[in-house]
Design a protein around this motif. Structure first.
Motif, PDB file in Angstrom:
ATOM      1  N   SER A 154       2.085 -51.601  89.669  1.00  0.00           N
ATOM      2  CA  SER A 154       3.302 -51.665  88.874  1.00  0.00           C
ATOM      3  C   SER A 154       3.307 -53.025  88.323  1.00  0.00           C
ATOM      4  O   SER A 154       2.970 -54.101  88.974  1.00  0.00           O
ATOM      5  CB  SER A 154       4.499 -51.570  89.680  1.00  0.00           C
ATOM      6  OG  SER A 154       5.781 -51.928  88.589  1.00  0.00           O
ATOM      7  N   THR A 155       3.496 -53.300  86.675  1.00  0.00           N
ATOM      8  CA  THR A 155       3.557 -54.682  85.945  1.00  0.00           C
ATOM      9  C   THR A 155       4.985 -55.053  85.846  1.00  0.00           C
ATOM     10  O   THR A 155       5.269 -56.033  85.284  1.00  0.00           O
ATOM     11  CB  THR A 155       2.874 -54.518  84.853  1.00  0.00           C
ATOM     12  OG1 THR A 155       3.389 -53.143  84.147  1.00  0.00           O
ATOM     13  CG2 THR A 155       1.269 -54.015  85.081  1.00  0.00           C
ATOM     14  N   ARG A 156       6.017 -54.364  86.256  1.00  0.00           N
ATOM     15  CA  ARG A 156       7.428 -54.634  86.372  1.00  0.00           C
ATOM     16  C   ARG A 156       8.093 -54.601  87.697  1.00  0.00           C
ATOM     17  O   ARG A 156       8.379 -53.388  87.905  1.00  0.00           O
ATOM     18  CB  ARG A 156       8.094 -54.109  85.061  1.00  0.00           C
ATOM     19  CG  ARG A 156       9.312 -54.729  85.014  1.00  0.00           C
ATOM     20  CD  ARG A 156       9.933 -54.081  83.593  1.00  0.00           C
ATOM     21  NE  ARG A 156      11.372 -54.690  83.318  1.00  0.00           N
ATOM     22  CZ  ARG A 156      11.350 -55.960  82.753  1.00  0.00           C
ATOM     23  NH1 ARG A 156      10.273 -56.545  82.301  1.00  0.00           N
ATOM     24  NH2 ARG A 156      12.531 -56.551  82.472  1.00  0.00           N
ATOM     25  N   GLU A 157       8.393 -55.544  88.366  1.00  0.00           N
ATOM     26  CA  GLU A 157       8.990 -55.443  89.583  1.00  0.00           C
ATOM     27  C   GLU A 157      10.067 -56.633  89.825  1.00  0.00           C
ATOM     28  O   GLU A 157       9.634 -57.822  89.978  1.00  0.00           O
ATOM     29  CB  GLU A 157       7.974 -55.156  90.948  1.00  0.00           C
ATOM     30  CG  GLU A 157       7.267 -54.225  90.741  1.00  0.00           C
ATOM     31  CD  GLU A 157       8.071 -52.854  91.147  1.00  0.00           C
ATOM     32  OE1 GLU A 157       9.005 -53.021  91.909  1.00  0.00           O
ATOM     33  OE2 GLU A 157       7.475 -51.724  90.996  1.00  0.00           O
ATOM     34  N   GLY A 158      11.185 -56.587  89.835  1.00  0.00           N
ATOM     35  CA  GLY A 158      12.495 -57.438  89.989  1.00  0.00           C
ATOM     36  C   GLY A 158      12.080 -58.107  91.386  1.00  0.00           C
ATOM     37  O   GLY A 158      12.388 -59.254  91.678  1.00  0.00           O
ATOM     38  N   PHE A 159      11.517 -57.313  92.310  1.00  0.00           N
ATOM     39  CA  PHE A 159      11.420 -57.744  93.673  1.00  0.00           C
ATOM     40  C   PHE A 159      10.223 -56.948  94.432  1.00  0.00           C
ATOM     41  O   PHE A 159       9.279 -57.434  94.515  1.00  0.00           O
ATOM     42  CB  PHE A 159      12.840 -57.305  94.668  1.00  0.00           C
ATOM     43  CG  PHE A 159      12.574 -57.938  95.872  1.00  0.00           C
ATOM     44  CD1 PHE A 159      12.754 -59.435  96.174  1.00  0.00           C
ATOM     45  CD2 PHE A 159      12.448 -57.175  96.975  1.00  0.00           C
ATOM     46  CE1 PHE A 159      12.450 -59.795  97.042  1.00  0.00           C
ATOM     47  CE2 PHE A 159      12.336 -57.630  98.337  1.00  0.00           C
ATOM     48  CZ  PHE A 159      12.570 -58.766  98.641  1.00  0.00           C
ATOM     49  N   GLY A 160      10.279 -55.469  94.707  1.00  0.00           N
ATOM     50  CA  GLY A 160       9.321 -54.776  95.283  1.00  0.00           C
ATOM     51  C   GLY A 160       9.604 -54.510  96.554  1.00  0.00           C
ATOM     52  O   GLY A 160       8.625 -54.854  97.419  1.00  0.00           O
ATOM     53  N   ILE A 161      10.588 -53.646  96.848  1.00  0.00           N
ATOM     54  CA  ILE A 161      11.040 -53.213  98.234  1.00  0.00           C
ATOM     55  C   ILE A 161      10.146 -52.648  99.010  1.00  0.00           C
ATOM     56  O   ILE A 161       9.874 -52.612 100.269  1.00  0.00           O
ATOM     57  CB  ILE A 161      12.394 -52.681  98.447  1.00  0.00           C
ATOM     58  CG1 ILE A 161      13.213 -52.940  99.819  1.00  0.00           C
ATOM     59  CG2 ILE A 161      12.348 -51.321  97.932  1.00  0.00           C
ATOM     60  CD1 ILE A 161      13.655 -54.190  99.999  1.00  0.00           C
ATOM     61  N   THR A 162       9.215 -51.623  98.317  1.00  0.00           N
ATOM     62  CA  THR A 162       8.340 -50.765  98.867  1.00  0.00           C
ATOM     63  C   THR A 162       7.244 -51.727  99.384  1.00  0.00           C
ATOM     64  O   THR A 162       6.474 -51.199 100.482  1.00  0.00           O
ATOM     65  CB  THR A 162       7.662 -49.853  98.088  1.00  0.00           C
ATOM     66  OG1 THR A 162       7.284 -50.498  96.814  1.00  0.00           O
ATOM     67  CG2 THR A 162       8.938 -48.662  97.612  1.00  0.00           C
ATOM     68  N   PHE A 163       6.703 -52.827  98.941  1.00  0.00           N
ATOM     69  CA  PHE A 163       5.947 -53.789  99.446  1.00  0.00           C
ATOM     70  C   PHE A 163       6.272 -54.092 100.714  1.00  0.00           C
ATOM     71  O   PHE A 163       5.435 -54.188 101.761  1.00  0.00           O
ATOM     72  CB  PHE A 163       5.679 -54.788  98.537  1.00  0.00           C
ATOM     73  CG  PHE A 163       5.095 -54.503  97.227  1.00  0.00           C
ATOM     74  CD1 PHE A 163       4.235 -53.304  96.877  1.00  0.00           C
ATOM     75  CD2 PHE A 163       5.632 -55.155  95.906  1.00  0.00           C
ATOM     76  CE1 PHE A 163       3.846 -53.347  95.457  1.00  0.00           C
ATOM     77  CE2 PHE A 163       5.137 -54.912  94.589  1.00  0.00           C
ATOM     78  CZ  PHE A 163       4.076 -53.862  94.577  1.00  0.00           C
ATOM     79  N   LEU A 164       7.380 -54.654 100.874  1.00  0.00           N
ATOM     80  CA  LEU A 164       7.737 -55.078 102.282  1.00  0.00           C
ATOM     81  C   LEU A 164       7.847 -54.017 103.261  1.00  0.00           C
ATOM     82  O   LEU A 164       7.327 -54.167 104.490  1.00  0.00           O
ATOM     83  CB  LEU A 164       9.124 -55.770 102.021  1.00  0.00           C
ATOM     84  CG  LEU A 164       9.413 -56.995 101.585  1.00  0.00           C
ATOM     85  CD1 LEU A 164      10.810 -57.485 101.352  1.00  0.00           C
ATOM     86  CD2 LEU A 164       8.491 -58.086 102.306  1.00  0.00           C
ATOM     87  N   GLU A 165       8.269 -52.879 102.915  1.00  0.00           N
ATOM     88  CA  GLU A 165       8.192 -51.719 103.763  1.00  0.00           C
ATOM     89  C   GLU A 165       7.044 -51.225 104.263  1.00  0.00           C
ATOM     90  O   GLU A 165       6.690 -51.024 105.323  1.00  0.00           O
ATOM     91  CB  GLU A 165       8.971 -50.540 103.228  1.00  0.00           C
ATOM     92  CG  GLU A 165      10.428 -50.765 103.015  1.00  0.00           C
ATOM     93  CD  GLU A 165      11.075 -49.781 102.005  1.00  0.00           C
ATOM     94  OE1 GLU A 165      12.343 -49.489 101.843  1.00  0.00           O
ATOM     95  OE2 GLU A 165      10.392 -48.949 101.038  1.00  0.00           O
TER      96      GLU A 165
END
Length: 379
Positions: A287-298
């Motif tokens: 994804s080229t637009r992530e204000g944060f990216g919670i799925t990455f942490l999960e």
């Protein structure tokens, strides 16, 4: 503290990142002895005011559709802002809350919250999840100037701003408050919930989870995976739905290794998503637009090797640091990194260890400090 949150949506009755953040922080602050109230739409069954997991849920508007033709409804946001203003103003003038926390986006409830706080000593704290800027042109087309102006007016409204990431804070500072006045309080995860989620009967070597929209670049992931799938006897699971579903399904059927890919659609149970992360070796989202990216942490908490896009519009590199990999959002670059990850390459820092600093308990403590500083006038 007597804390009031203002949001048109309410978790778990509506599921999404912004409303889940309020729930996770609010319930933890309630457990610490604070009085927490959420002003929202009436998405739950029963009376307009209930107690849920220690928080008071107060309906100031009836349930309503949030989307109109795959876009957030402007009329819904305006309607909620207008309905929330009178009851919130009445309670603030009665000195019932010490601080009000308004979620951005949408913008109009922030403006009505500020109006409600006039002639009171109650500070308004805002939570900025994203700053869209030029993205409004893609999202609204000819109506983009309306979105940009609304965003800028909201940014210039007197407030105590928090941002979920440094990239969001930088974007906000470019259109409104000074960067030094913006506090970063990131999103979080329930590490224990991730690590205990039941694994599915059938897992996948590579996993994607998210809304199927253009900037997620799932088509790039499909192409990249197809290039390396046979070399590793690998499988790919795609979790999610959205406006790109039909196009991506068509692309899926054209893959040389289409039998190794499964489009799972939207999974109703959040723990099913977490279980698939636990079963996967690699989590990939270009994804080229992530204000944060919670799925990455999960996914990191589930001990996946995470691969994200290196892009100026994404906070992925900030969230992942050296506990995952960020690559150019192209099929060739992603295929090269997938090949290495499926071959056993791991990041320098253990993903699960990195994810622990984002546990909701730690994030709630940061939010508590920020709210108290606003009340004390130390912000």
């Amino acid at each position: 503290m007597r804390i009031a949150f203002v949001s048109n949506v309410c978790y778990p009755f509506v599921t999404g990142g912004a409303e889940k953040r309020i729930h996770e922080i609010g319930t933890r602050l309630a457990d610490r002895g604070h009085e927490v109230t959420l002003y929202s739409r009436h998405f739950w069954d029963g009376p307009e005011e209930i107690t849920h997991e220690g928080m008071t849920l107060r309906a100031v508007a009836p349930e309503a559709d949030l989307y109109a033709e795959d876009r957030r409804s402007i009329t819904e946001a305006l309607d909620f802002a207008a309905r929330a203003l009178p009851p919130l103003r009445r309670r603030l003038r009665n000195d019932e809350h010490d601080v009000v926390v308004a979620s951005v986006f949408p913008y109009f409830p922030v403006l009505s919250t500020k109006l409600a706080s006039l002639r009171t000593d109650t500070p308004v704290v805002t939570t900025w999840h994203e700053v869209w800027g030029d993205y409004w042109e893609e999202y609204l087309g000819r109506l983009a100037p309306f979105g940009k102006v609304t965003e800028r007016v909201t940014a210039h409204t007197p407030q105590h701003p928090t941002a979920i990431s440094a990239i969001t804070a930088d974007r906000l500072a470019a259109i409104g408050p000074d960067r030094d006045d913006i506090e970063i309080v990131p999103n979080g995860i329930d590490v224990e919930q991730v690590r205990t989620a039941p694994r599915p009967d059938q897992g996948y070597d590579v996993l994607f989870a998210g809304r199927l929209i253009e900037h997620k670049n799932v088509d790039v992931l499909l192409e990249a995976f197809d290039a390396v799938a046979a070399d590793h006897d690998a499988t790919l699971g795609i979790i999610g739905d959205g406006p790109e579903s039909d196009r991506l399904e068509a692309k899926h059927t054209e893959l040389a290794h289409a039998d190794r890919v499964e489009m799972l659609g939207f999974l109703d149970d959040y723990e099913d998503v977490l279980g698939h992360m636990r079963a996967a070796d690699v989590f990939a989202s270009p994804s080229t637009r992530e204000g944060f990216g919670i799925t990455f942490l999960e996914a990191m908490a589930a001990d996946c090797t995470v691969i994200a896009a290196d892009h100026p519009e994404s906070a992925a590199d900030e969230v992942i640091a050296d506990a995952g990999f960020c690559v150019a959002p192209t099929a060739d670059a992603l295929a090269e990194r997938l090949d290495a990850a499926l071959g056993g390459a791991r990041p320098p820092t253990a993903p699960a260890e990195h994810a622990e600093q984002y546990d909701w308990d730690a994030i709630a403590a940061q939010a508590e400090t920020a709210y108290q500083r606003a009340i004390d006038g130390a912000w």
